[in-house]
Design an enzyme around this catalytic site. Structure first.
Site, PDB file in Angstrom:
ATOM      1  N   ALA A 219      14.830 -22.749  -8.800  1.00  0.00           N
ATOM      2  CA  ALA A 219      15.606 -23.521  -9.460  1.00  0.00           C
ATOM      3  C   ALA A 219      14.663 -24.656  -9.974  1.00  0.00           C
ATOM      4  O   ALA A 219      14.887 -25.168 -11.151  1.00  0.00           O
ATOM      5  CB  ALA A 219      16.498 -24.377  -8.293  1.00  0.00           C
ATOM      6  N   GLU A 220      13.765 -25.426  -9.461  1.00  0.00           N
ATOM      7  CA  GLU A 220      12.914 -26.306  -9.890  1.00  0.00           C
ATOM      8  C   GLU A 220      11.877 -25.683 -10.981  1.00  0.00           C
ATOM      9  O   GLU A 220      11.898 -26.509 -11.880  1.00  0.00           O
ATOM     10  CB  GLU A 220      11.823 -26.820  -8.784  1.00  0.00           C
ATOM     11  CG  GLU A 220      12.586 -27.884  -7.726  1.00  0.00           C
ATOM     12  CD  GLU A 220      11.455 -28.119  -6.736  1.00  0.00           C
ATOM     13  OE1 GLU A 220      11.212 -29.124  -6.534  1.00  0.00           O
ATOM     14  OE2 GLU A 220      11.215 -26.822  -5.831  1.00  0.00           O
TER      15      GLU A 220
ATOM     16  N   LEU B 152     -13.203   7.863 -17.730  1.00  0.00           N
ATOM     17  CA  LEU B 152     -14.137   8.029 -16.537  1.00  0.00           C
ATOM     18  C   LEU B 152     -14.320   9.405 -16.212  1.00  0.00           C
ATOM     19  O   LEU B 152     -13.246   9.997 -16.087  1.00  0.00           O
ATOM     20  CB  LEU B 152     -13.522   7.427 -15.230  1.00  0.00           C
ATOM     21  CG  LEU B 152     -13.683   5.621 -15.325  1.00  0.00           C
ATOM     22  CD1 LEU B 152     -12.861   5.257 -13.946  1.00  0.00           C
ATOM     23  CD2 LEU B 152     -15.051   5.208 -15.095  1.00  0.00           C
TER      24      LEU B 152
ATOM     25  N   GLU C 181     -13.578  -0.235  -6.362  1.00  0.00           N
ATOM     26  CA  GLU C 181     -12.011  -0.451  -6.775  1.00  0.00           C
ATOM     27  C   GLU C 181     -10.958   0.475  -6.867  1.00  0.00           C
ATOM     28  O   GLU C 181     -11.554   1.730  -6.897  1.00  0.00           O
ATOM     29  CB  GLU C 181     -12.031  -1.379  -8.444  1.00  0.00           C
ATOM     30  CG  GLU C 181     -13.080  -2.276  -8.560  1.00  0.00           C
ATOM     31  CD  GLU C 181     -13.465  -2.610 -10.160  1.00  0.00           C
ATOM     32  OE1 GLU C 181     -12.378  -2.250 -10.825  1.00  0.00           O
ATOM     33  OE2 GLU C 181     -14.163  -3.214 -10.390  1.00  0.00           O
TER      34      GLU C 181
ATOM     35  N   LYS D 253      -8.284   2.808  -8.168  1.00  0.00           N
ATOM     36  CA  LYS D 253      -7.883   3.529  -9.322  1.00  0.00           C
ATOM     37  C   LYS D 253      -6.434   3.424  -9.792  1.00  0.00           C
ATOM     38  O   LYS D 253      -5.811   4.214  -8.959  1.00  0.00           O
ATOM     39  CB  LYS D 253      -8.514   4.718  -9.544  1.00  0.00           C
ATOM     40  CG  LYS D 253      -8.245   5.443 -10.931  1.00  0.00           C
ATOM     41  CD  LYS D 253      -9.129   6.820 -10.943  1.00  0.00           C
ATOM     42  CE  LYS D 253      -8.969   7.231 -12.302  1.00  0.00           C
ATOM     43  NZ  LYS D 253      -7.564   7.634 -12.684  1.00  0.00           N
TER      44      LYS D 253
ATOM     45  N   ASP E 263      -2.812   3.924 -10.920  1.00  0.00           N
ATOM     46  CA  ASP E 263      -2.213   4.744 -11.954  1.00  0.00           C
ATOM     47  C   ASP E 263      -1.004   4.111 -12.724  1.00  0.00           C
ATOM     48  O   ASP E 263      -0.166   4.182 -12.364  1.00  0.00           O
ATOM     49  CB  ASP E 263      -1.719   5.844 -11.038  1.00  0.00           C
ATOM     50  CG  ASP E 263      -1.223   6.990 -11.746  1.00  0.00           C
ATOM     51  OD1 ASP E 263      -1.834   7.187 -12.753  1.00  0.00           O
ATOM     52  OD2 ASP E 263      -0.666   8.135 -11.321  1.00  0.00           O
TER      53      ASP E 263
ATOM     54  N   ARG F   9      -4.051   1.730 -25.196  1.00  0.00           N
ATOM     55  CA  ARG F   9      -5.500   2.084 -25.303  1.00  0.00           C
ATOM     56  C   ARG F   9      -5.625   3.157 -26.464  1.00  0.00           C
ATOM     57  O   ARG F   9      -6.418   3.317 -27.002  1.00  0.00           O
ATOM     58  CB  ARG F   9      -5.696   2.969 -24.039  1.00  0.00           C
ATOM     59  CG  ARG F   9      -7.167   3.721 -24.128  1.00  0.00           C
ATOM     60  CD  ARG F   9      -7.472   4.496 -22.814  1.00  0.00           C
ATOM     61  NE  ARG F   9      -8.727   5.015 -23.008  1.00  0.00           N
ATOM     62  CZ  ARG F   9      -8.886   6.315 -22.624  1.00  0.00           C
ATOM     63  NH1 ARG F   9      -8.204   7.023 -21.972  1.00  0.00           N
ATOM     64  NH2 ARG F   9     -10.042   6.891 -22.805  1.00  0.00           N
TER      65      ARG F   9
ATOM     66  N   TYR G  94      -9.758  -5.485 -14.776  1.00  0.00           N
ATOM     67  CA  TYR G  94     -11.051  -5.105 -14.189  1.00  0.00           C
ATOM     68  C   TYR G  94     -12.069  -5.053 -15.254  1.00  0.00           C
ATOM     69  O   TYR G  94     -13.517  -4.783 -14.674  1.00  0.00           O
ATOM     70  CB  TYR G  94     -11.060  -3.786 -13.546  1.00  0.00           C
ATOM     71  CG  TYR G  94     -10.251  -2.665 -14.408  1.00  0.00           C
ATOM     72  CD1 TYR G  94      -8.965  -2.338 -14.196  1.00  0.00           C
ATOM     73  CD2 TYR G  94     -11.075  -2.178 -15.496  1.00  0.00           C
ATOM     74  CE1 TYR G  94      -8.471  -1.413 -15.068  1.00  0.00           C
ATOM     75  CE2 TYR G  94     -10.402  -1.060 -16.260  1.00  0.00           C
ATOM     76  CZ  TYR G  94      -8.993  -0.979 -15.932  1.00  0.00           C
ATOM     77  OH  TYR G  94      -8.650   0.194 -16.865  1.00  0.00           O
TER      78      TYR G  94
ATOM     79  N   LYS H 154     -11.665  10.869  -7.087  1.00  0.00           N
ATOM     80  CA  LYS H 154     -10.028  11.139  -6.920  1.00  0.00           C
ATOM     81  C   LYS H 154      -9.792  11.622  -5.334  1.00  0.00           C
ATOM     82  O   LYS H 154     -10.526  12.469  -5.029  1.00  0.00           O
ATOM     83  CB  LYS H 154     -10.008  12.438  -7.901  1.00  0.00           C
ATOM     84  CG  LYS H 154     -10.204  12.158  -9.529  1.00  0.00           C
ATOM     85  CD  LYS H 154      -9.008  11.426  -9.983  1.00  0.00           C
ATOM     86  CE  LYS H 154      -8.187  12.224 -10.474  1.00  0.00           C
ATOM     87  NZ  LYS H 154      -7.556  11.912 -11.749  1.00  0.00           N
TER      88      LYS H 154
ATOM     89  N   CYS I  60      34.375  17.361  -5.622  1.00  0.00           N
ATOM     90  CA  CYS I  60      33.457  16.711  -4.843  1.00  0.00           C
ATOM     91  C   CYS I  60      32.939  17.415  -3.395  1.00  0.00           C
ATOM     92  O   CYS I  60      33.869  17.703  -2.692  1.00  0.00           O
ATOM     93  CB  CYS I  60      34.113  15.336  -4.226  1.00  0.00           C
ATOM     94  SG  CYS I  60      33.209  14.379  -2.966  1.00  0.00           S
TER      95      CYS I  60
ATOM     96  N   CYS J 294      34.982  15.718  -0.319  1.00  0.00           N
ATOM     97  CA  CYS J 294      36.770  15.563  -0.050  1.00  0.00           C
ATOM     98  C   CYS J 294      37.229  16.784  -0.970  1.00  0.00           C
ATOM     99  O   CYS J 294      38.441  16.837  -0.992  1.00  0.00           O
ATOM    100  CB  CYS J 294      37.131  14.142  -0.619  1.00  0.00           C
ATOM    101  SG  CYS J 294      37.155  13.819  -2.469  1.00  0.00           S
TER     102      CYS J 294
ATOM    103  N   CYS K 262      32.674  11.008  -7.818  1.00  0.00           N
ATOM    104  CA  CYS K 262      34.044  11.244  -7.289  1.00  0.00           C
ATOM    105  C   CYS K 262      34.907  10.012  -7.207  1.00  0.00           C
ATOM    106  O   CYS K 262      34.045   9.007  -6.845  1.00  0.00           O
ATOM    107  CB  CYS K 262      33.480  11.849  -5.675  1.00  0.00           C
ATOM    108  SG  CYS K 262      35.139  11.661  -4.797  1.00  0.00           S
TER     109      CYS K 262
ATOM    110  N   CYS L  43      37.867   9.239  -0.455  1.00  0.00           N
ATOM    111  CA  CYS L  43      36.793  10.311  -0.168  1.00  0.00           C
ATOM    112  C   CYS L  43      36.075  10.048   1.068  1.00  0.00           C
ATOM    113  O   CYS L  43      35.838   8.697   1.175  1.00  0.00           O
ATOM    114  CB  CYS L  43      35.818  10.412  -1.128  1.00  0.00           C
ATOM    115  SG  CYS L  43      34.517  11.539  -1.027  1.00  0.00           S
TER     116      CYS L  43
HETATM  117  S1  IVH Z   1     -12.961   1.513 -15.463  1.00  0.00           S
HETATM  118  C1  IVH Z   1     -15.843   1.949 -18.802  1.00  0.00           C
HETATM  119  N1  IVH Z   1     -11.339   0.492 -13.320  1.00  0.00           N
HETATM  120  O1  IVH Z   1      -8.518   4.933 -14.854  1.00  0.00           O
HETATM  121  C2  IVH Z   1     -14.499   1.571 -17.929  1.00  0.00           C
HETATM  122  N2  IVH Z   1     -10.724   2.215 -14.770  1.00  0.00           N
HETATM  123  O2  IVH Z   1      -9.320   7.794 -15.399  1.00  0.00           O
HETATM  124  C3  IVH Z   1     -13.723   2.546 -17.486  1.00  0.00           C
HETATM  125  N3  IVH Z   1      -8.149   2.947 -14.183  1.00  0.00           N
HETATM  126  O3  IVH Z   1      -8.845   4.967 -18.213  1.00  0.00           O
HETATM  127  C4  IVH Z   1     -12.554   2.298 -17.027  1.00  0.00           C
HETATM  128  N4  IVH Z   1      -7.925   1.689 -12.547  1.00  0.00           N
HETATM  129  O4  IVH Z   1      -7.205   3.572 -17.491  1.00  0.00           O
HETATM  130  C5  IVH Z   1     -11.662   1.500 -14.449  1.00  0.00           C
HETATM  131  N5  IVH Z   1     -10.468  -0.325 -11.625  1.00  0.00           N
HETATM  132  C6  IVH Z   1     -10.495   0.511 -12.596  1.00  0.00           C
HETATM  133  C7  IVH Z   1      -9.300   1.448 -13.004  1.00  0.00           C
HETATM  134  C8  IVH Z   1      -9.503   2.351 -14.140  1.00  0.00           C
HETATM  135  C9  IVH Z   1      -7.400   2.342 -13.305  1.00  0.00           C
HETATM  136  C10 IVH Z   1      -7.938   3.723 -15.251  1.00  0.00           C
HETATM  137  C11 IVH Z   1      -8.295   3.556 -16.629  1.00  0.00           C
HETATM  138  C12 IVH Z   1      -9.041   4.704 -16.973  1.00  0.00           C
HETATM  139  C13 IVH Z   1      -8.848   5.858 -16.304  1.00  0.00           C
HETATM  140  C14 IVH Z   1     -10.058   6.644 -15.967  1.00  0.00           C
END
Ligand code: IVH
Length: 675
Positions: free
Chosen positions: A32-33, A81, A112, A114, A116, A135, A231, A320, A414, A417, A432, A437
């Site tokens: 609210a603030e 990547l 880091e 990855k 999705d 992209r 990132y 992966k 249904c 029922c 339904c 029911c």
């Molecule tokens: S680095 C040169 N870091 O994964 C830099 N990519 O399969 C290349 N993605 O196209 C990307 N998390 O869209 C990087 N921590 C992360 C990521 C990341 C997700 C995605 C990104 C990239 C795809 C490659």
């Protein structure tokens, strides 16, 4: 009169609190603030349109829909990547790159998640967010600036002020890359809402995020709960940026960007692998979906010098996790009856293990989905379980068909029922609509007794279930025939509880017709519409016999709701229910509520939406109050809404109003405004 420096301070303040809420997840002022600050800003901007800055928080909303997206050339290629499937693959990568440059042997590594989601590119000039793109093909993307602006985790100005680190310097031109996504919990909540509204549900968070960002109307994007983690610095001009990935993450964080909090740096590659693998089992703990981790050489100069293979930089690798998709046999298709009577098909599967969990059921979303994908009973189907998301059937493996698979026909009755199911124009779902029911009975009764409807206290879900189980209640009218000794025979019922409940039920006979109509749970008829119906048809009998044409005379009542009302009253089970209600004396006439007559013209030309429970007004009272001062009450928030009247536990109308910048007031403000 506001002065300009006050305006500028206000902007900084709002950016800071936005950051606390959406990036740090730890707000220090109430919603609210926050709204108050934003409303003040809007007021100043209305008075001084020439002051409005490019980074004003009000610019997150209100952009017009586009006809198409312009193209944006990225200042440097947006790379992909290479993948590693398992530890040995990752070690082989290290060996390859070590041979190219022996500095790799002494290198540090940053691990880091990855994410999705959808890769996006954010451009800042003099610290102000000026452009955002998808992209695309890595060279040229699409301009989705207005959509990205609606993501509140993306700072409109860096460094975000109010932070200690705001002294940090920012290059004149800075281009950042990150991954936009929809948190898994938000995705599931969105799907639940869509399902209840009879609309198509989304397949997975990634597609939903991608679809939401590629909307031509930014207002739609704004209504989707998207966020981002960044990132990479794609390009920097006119200032220095870190040359190590670890420092870069710290730097981006200090500027006010959201950055992953599970990244770690390692001297030892084996430790980096162990950390990576540890996340395979823990991936469901993250609030986004991840298909692996990224291992990056920390020294970005060295990484860049290693060059590329095609579009994949040699300096990093995507480790992966095993995909959580398997094939199994679809033994049958079942149908569940949901809260609002919506029928949802689900797959009965040959049990199969997916990522450590045995899966026997998966969602099939809706009947259109089964038809579109041509999913047949007996098919081998591809099933995915990702994160906390309910497993879903991706589609059939057509090549595995042997000719015995059966095409599926949605039920016409249904499953709970046996009554005919119905379809409403513009929705994909089948419903339904039988108020008695058994699959919906508990929820129907819960709705009937709720505060906005009959307001019968003391009938919580447990007691409702008890009454149904004991066979005493088969529809809402049975509540009025309950006898004292019948209740006393139930577990947990003592004299006082029994008497209180019977009195509350008896008292509900004094409720208005509007409340009774709302309590019936007719698809598409909320409290506001029920009030309009009661005003137009002071006799429930008359309403039950009205035609769609007659109903459509009521302002705001379109053909879909008209049809839904006519259908509801046409059902013999519902007619039986009405007869019973009349027989027990639950038969109010269309009367006026507490507030009567025209009191003033204070709200002339204003449109209000009410959400949540107000301190003293019921919905009927609030509506009557607003109307008696010349205002209009509608059911849904749009740009035309003048005020949202906010009560406790508001629904999605609150979020919608916030995203559209609609003024938000409480019951007290409403009363003041009327004076
Ligand atoms: S680095 C040169 N870091 O994964 C830099 N990519 O399969 C290349 N993605 O196209 C990307 N998390 O869209 C990087 N921590 C992360 C990521 C990341 C997700 C995605 C990104 C990239 C795809 C490659």
């Amino acid at each position: 009169m506001a002065n300009k420096s006050h305006y500028e301070e206000l902007i900084e303040k709002i950016h800071f609190h936005n950051y606390r809420y959406h990036v740090m997840d730890s707000p220090i002022i109430s919603d609210a603030e926050f709204d108050k600050l934003l409303n003040e800003l809007k007021r100043i901007e209305a008075e001084h349109p020439d002051w409005i800055t490019a980074d004003s928080p009000t610019r997150r909303a209100g952009a017009k829909p586009a006809d198409r997206f312009d193209k944006v050339r990225h200042p440097a290629p947006i790379l992909s990547l290479a993948n590693a499937f398992g530890a040995d693959d990752a070690r082989a990568w290290l060996e390859r790159v070590s041979k190219i440059d022996d500095r790799v042997e002494k290198a540090k590594f940053v691990v880091e998640p990855k994410i999705d989601g959808l890769s996006v590119v954010l451009h800042y000039r003099d610290g102000v967010f000026v452009q955002g793109a998808t992209r695309g093909d890595g060279e040229v993307g699409e301009d989705i600036t207005q959509n990205l602006r609606t993501i509140r985790a993306i700072p409109l100005k860096i460094p975000v002020s109010g932070k200690q680190s705001s002294v940090i310097s920012v290059p004149k031109y800075l281009v950042i890359r990150g991954e936009a996504f929809m948190p898994v919990k938000e995705f599931e909540a969105l799907n639940r809402k869509l399902e209840e509204a009879g609309e198509k549900t989304y397949q997975n968070p990634r597609n939903t995020a991608a679809g939401s960002l590629r909307q031509l109307d930014p207002e739609l994007t704004a209504s989707r709960p998207l966020t981002i983690l960044v990132y990479q610095i794609v390009h920097a001009e006119g200032g220095k940026v870190p040359t190590s990935q670890w420092e870069l993450l710290e730097y981006l964080k200090a500027l006010g960007f959201p950055v992953t909090d599970i990244a770690k740096r390692f001297d030892d590659f084996e430790k980096a692998i162990a950390y990576t693998e540890s996340w395979e089992k823990k991936r469901d703990e993250l609030d986004y979906e991840t298909d692996g981790m990224v291992i990056k050489i920390d020294d970005l100069t060295l990484a860049a010098e290693l060059g590329f293979v095609g579009k994949d930089p040699r300096g990093a690798i995507a480790f992966k996790f095993p995909a959580r998709e398997v094939t199994t046999t679809l033994n049958d298709i079942g149908v569940a009856v949901g809260r609002t009577g919506v029928l949802t098909p689900y797959a009965v599967l040959e049990p199969v293990e997916i990522g450590g969990v045995i899966v026997e059921r998966a969602t099939l979303h809706n009947f259109d989905y089964i038809a579109e994908k041509d999913i047949r009973v007996g098919d081998r189907v591809l099933v995915k379980r990702a994160g906390e998301v309910i497993p879903y059937v991706i589609g059939p493996v057509v090549d595995a068909r042997r000719g015995k698979e059966k095409k599926y026909k949605p039920p016409t009755k249904c499953p709970a029922c046996g009554q005919d199911v119905e379809h409403f124009e513009g929705e994909v779902a089948w419903y339904c609509v039988n108020a008695a029911c058994p699959a919906q009975l508990v929820r129907n009764i819960e709705h009937y007794v709720s505060r906005g409807a009959m307001d019968i206290e003391g009938l919580g879900i447990k007691i409702v279930e008890q009454l149904i189980e004991s066979g005493l209640v088969k529809d809402v009218a049975d509540l009025y025939s309950l006898k004292r000794d019948q209740l006393l025979a139930l577990e947990g019922f003592k004299d006082k509880k029994t008497d209180n409940l019977l009195t509350a039920i008896e008292n509900s006979k004094g409720q208005s017709l509007a409340r009774l109509i709302a309590a019936l749970g007719i698809h598409g008829v909320g409290e506001v519409m029920a009030g309009d119906l009661a005003a137009a048809f002071p006799e429930l009998e008359a309403l039950s016999k009205s035609s769609a044409e007659e109903l459509m005379q009521i302002e705001g009542l379109g053909p879909n709701i008209a049809e839904s009302i006519v259908d509801w009253f046409a059902r013999s089970s519902n007619q039986k229910l009405l007869k019973k209600l009349k027989a027990v004396g639950m038969w109010p006439k269309g009367g006026k509520s507490k507030v009567e007559g025209r009191m003033s013209n204070a709200f002339d030309g204003l449109t209000f939406v009410v959400t949540g429970t107000l301190p003293t007004f019921s919905r009927d009272d609030a509506k009557a109050f607003i109307e008696s001062h010349g205002g209009k009450v509608t059911d849904s928030v749009s740009k035309k809404t003048s005020y949202l009247v906010l009560g406790e536990n508001p629904g999605s109308k609150f979020d919608k109003a916030k995203s559209l910048g609609v003024k938000i007031i409480g019951e007290g403000d409403l009363k003041k405004l009327a004076k």
